[in-house]
Design an enzyme around this catalytic site. Structure first.
Site, PDB file in Angstrom:
ATOM      1  N   LYS A  83       0.845  -1.195   0.000  1.00  0.00           N
ATOM      2  CA  LYS A  83       0.000   0.000   0.000  1.00  0.00           C
ATOM      3  C   LYS A  83       0.881   1.245   0.000  1.00  0.00           C
ATOM      4  O   LYS A  83       1.908   1.286   0.682  1.00  0.00           O
ATOM      5  CB  LYS A  83      -0.910  -0.017   1.236  1.00  0.00           C
ATOM      6  CG  LYS A  83      -1.993   1.056   1.242  1.00  0.00           C
ATOM      7  CD  LYS A  83      -2.955   0.835   2.396  1.00  0.00           C
ATOM      8  CE  LYS A  83      -4.078   1.866   2.387  1.00  0.00           C
ATOM      9  NZ  LYS A  83      -5.067   1.598   3.473  1.00  0.00           N
ATOM     10  N   SER A 158      -9.719   2.005   2.144  1.00  0.00           N
ATOM     11  CA  SER A 158      -8.669   2.737   1.451  1.00  0.00           C
ATOM     12  C   SER A 158      -7.630   1.837   0.792  1.00  0.00           C
ATOM     13  O   SER A 158      -6.817   2.314   0.010  1.00  0.00           O
ATOM     14  CB  SER A 158      -7.986   3.697   2.431  1.00  0.00           C
ATOM     15  OG  SER A 158      -7.329   3.000   3.462  1.00  0.00           O
ATOM     16  N   SER A 182     -10.740  -0.278   6.093  1.00  0.00           N
ATOM     17  CA  SER A 182      -9.944  -0.169   4.866  1.00  0.00           C
ATOM     18  C   SER A 182      -9.269  -1.449   4.393  1.00  0.00           C
ATOM     19  O   SER A 182      -8.779  -1.508   3.279  1.00  0.00           O
ATOM     20  CB  SER A 182      -8.878   0.919   5.038  1.00  0.00           C
ATOM     21  OG  SER A 182      -9.478   2.185   5.083  1.00  0.00           O
TER      22      SER A 182
END
Length: 473
Positions: A83, A158, A182
């Protein structure tokens, strides 16, 4: 079927076994996944920074180590994507913010260094909303990530880039973070698995808020066994994280098989009355017989989440203020409005709001603990809605209920964040239109292995993880 499609559809556990047995090389595996990125990424925009040359060089080194008789790490030869909020030494880390568009750190985040130490091979970075704020992945640096099952829709967030990359076979493993859902929401939207571990299970360093229990780092993959493998490689204590749990992470390599006869499971189809789209409720209801077939007793029951909304907003605002006050003060014009709102909420809220939030969180945890003495697991929706149009920044209403802010529609995620109990999103089926829906399974406090066992049993009984999206023409 091509070698690329075959390898990219294999689980991480299966790939690891083939590599260890000498039937596959790390170079073959990495090459196949790079080819898949070339084919899929232009459609979904999941991988925003790619290092193909570095990945192939690392794969060659992995093969040389294996040929030299060296011990193989848990993740030896397995491609992984990180990420874009995790630091990657020598590789751009943007946080999805124009402020960090060209930032290249000199060190790795702890989770990245552990993955690399276990033998994983970094392919690149995955997209996220600015500073990970919100469950819709878009930003001014890279644009939006699209849902591979319907390119008109969002992949969630996210950790949306991670979920889309996994669903399309661009990587077998991915990492992410979860504050309000997320790791779970994008997994639900993209038909993959996302585990929100207990706070401290996967230590975080560096971080501006080391005592923050709302935000956790964790694993994502296409199968529960792959998630367990990645958890085993990234969990374990570290003195730099004051919340780190001192338990041997090898426990997550133990068998996922278990007898669930007589186990009591609480079913909360709306988590106590949250507005929820009928298609989401229907997808879950259709799968309830799976748990009965496993021998478990499923009962309609839900703990009292009173006070959770105000508590989460106050504590989230405080965390945003700690992390981004300087960015707001010095570069307000470069921040999206929802980040500004969240930081200012933290800076301007009354001290009494934070005091009450801690009281409410303490009371909620006590109620949750008591509830989980009766039930070993809870099940319910991951997200209250189906994937929505990618141009739509957030959900403004669910049915007749208006949402009060940009994350109000994710209460099904952040209620559980607030309690600290581990929760996992597992593929649960598809709507008539072909959109994925995940089921959220919640375990007892710090009981991730038992949670993974139930998730694995559900996955094996349903096999929805095998339904991959079709590459657009």
């Amino acid at each position: 079927m091509t070698i690329e499609s075959t390898l990219c559809e294999m689980s991480a556990v299966a790939l690891r076994g083939e590599i260890a047995a000498g039937r596959l090389s790390a170079r073959e595996v990495v090459s196949a996944h790079l080819a898949r990125i070339d084919a899929w990424n232009p459609h979904v925009n999941a991988v925003v920074t790619l290092d193909a040359e570095g990945a192939m060089a690392a794969a060659a080194q992995a093969d040389e180590r294996q040929a030299g008789g060296h011990a193989l790490g848990l993740l030896h030869g397995l491609p992984i994507v990180h990420k874009d909020s995790f630091l990657t030494a020598g590789m751009r880390t943007t946080y999805g913010s124009p402020l960090y568009r060209d930032f290249v750190p000199e060190r790795d985040s702890l989770i990245v260094s552990r993955e690399r130490a276990a033998g994983a091979i970094t392919l690149g970075k995955t997209n996220l909303p600015e500073f990970g704020a919100g469950s819709q992945t878009f930003n001014k640096v890279f644009g939006a990530t699209r849902n591979p099952y319907d390119l008109r829709l969002t992949a969630g967030g996210s950790s949306g880039g991670a979920a889309a990359a996994l669903a399309t076979g661009m990587a077998p493993l991915a990492d992410g973070t979860d504050m309000g859902g997320s790791l779970r929401n994008p997994a639900s939207f993209c038909n993959v698995v996302g585990l929100r571990p207990s706070p401290g299970r996967v230590p975080q360093w560096p971080t501006a808020s080391p005592y923050n229990t709302l935000t956790v780092a964790g694993p994502m993959a296409r199968t529960v066994a792959d998630v367990a493998l990645l958890l085993a490689a990234t969990a374990g204590s570290d003195a730099r994280d004051p919340l780190a749990i001192e338990q041997d992470p090898a426990r997550f390599l133990d068998s996922l098989e278990r007898d669930f006869h007589g186990v009591r499971i609480a079913y909360a189809p709306t988590w106590g009355g949250l507005p929820t789209e009928p298609a989401v409720e229907q997808a879950l209801a259709l799968r309830l017989p799976v748990f009965a077939d496993l021998g478990a007793h499923v009962e309609l029951a839900c703990p009292d989440f009173a006070g959770a909304d105000a508590a989460f907003q106050a504590l989230r605002g405080q965390t945003f203020a700690v992390g981004y006050e300087a960015a707001l003060r010095e570069n307000r014009h470069l921040l999206k409005d929802t980040v500004i709102w969240n930081v200012e909420l933290g800076l301007q809220q009354a001290a009494a709001a934070v005091v009450q939030a801690e009281r409410d969180r303490a009371a909620l945890f006590a109620r949750m603990h008591a509830f989980m003495q009766t039930y070993e697991f809870m099940i319910g929706p991951v997200s209250q809605v189906l994937p929505f149009p990618v141009e739509q920044e957030t959900v403004s209403r669910i049915g007749d209920a208006a949402m009060q802010n940009y994350i109000d529609w994710m209460r099904s995620g952040y209620y559980l964040s607030l309690t600290g109990h581990p929760a996992i999103s597992v593929p649960c089926g598809f709507t008539a239109e072909g959109l994925p829906v995940g089921i959220q399974i919640v375990g007892r406090y710090r009981q991730e292995h038992a949670l993974l066992q139930l998730a694995h049993a559900f996955e094996q009984a349903t096999q929805y993880w095998r339904r991959a999206p079709a590459l657009p023409n």
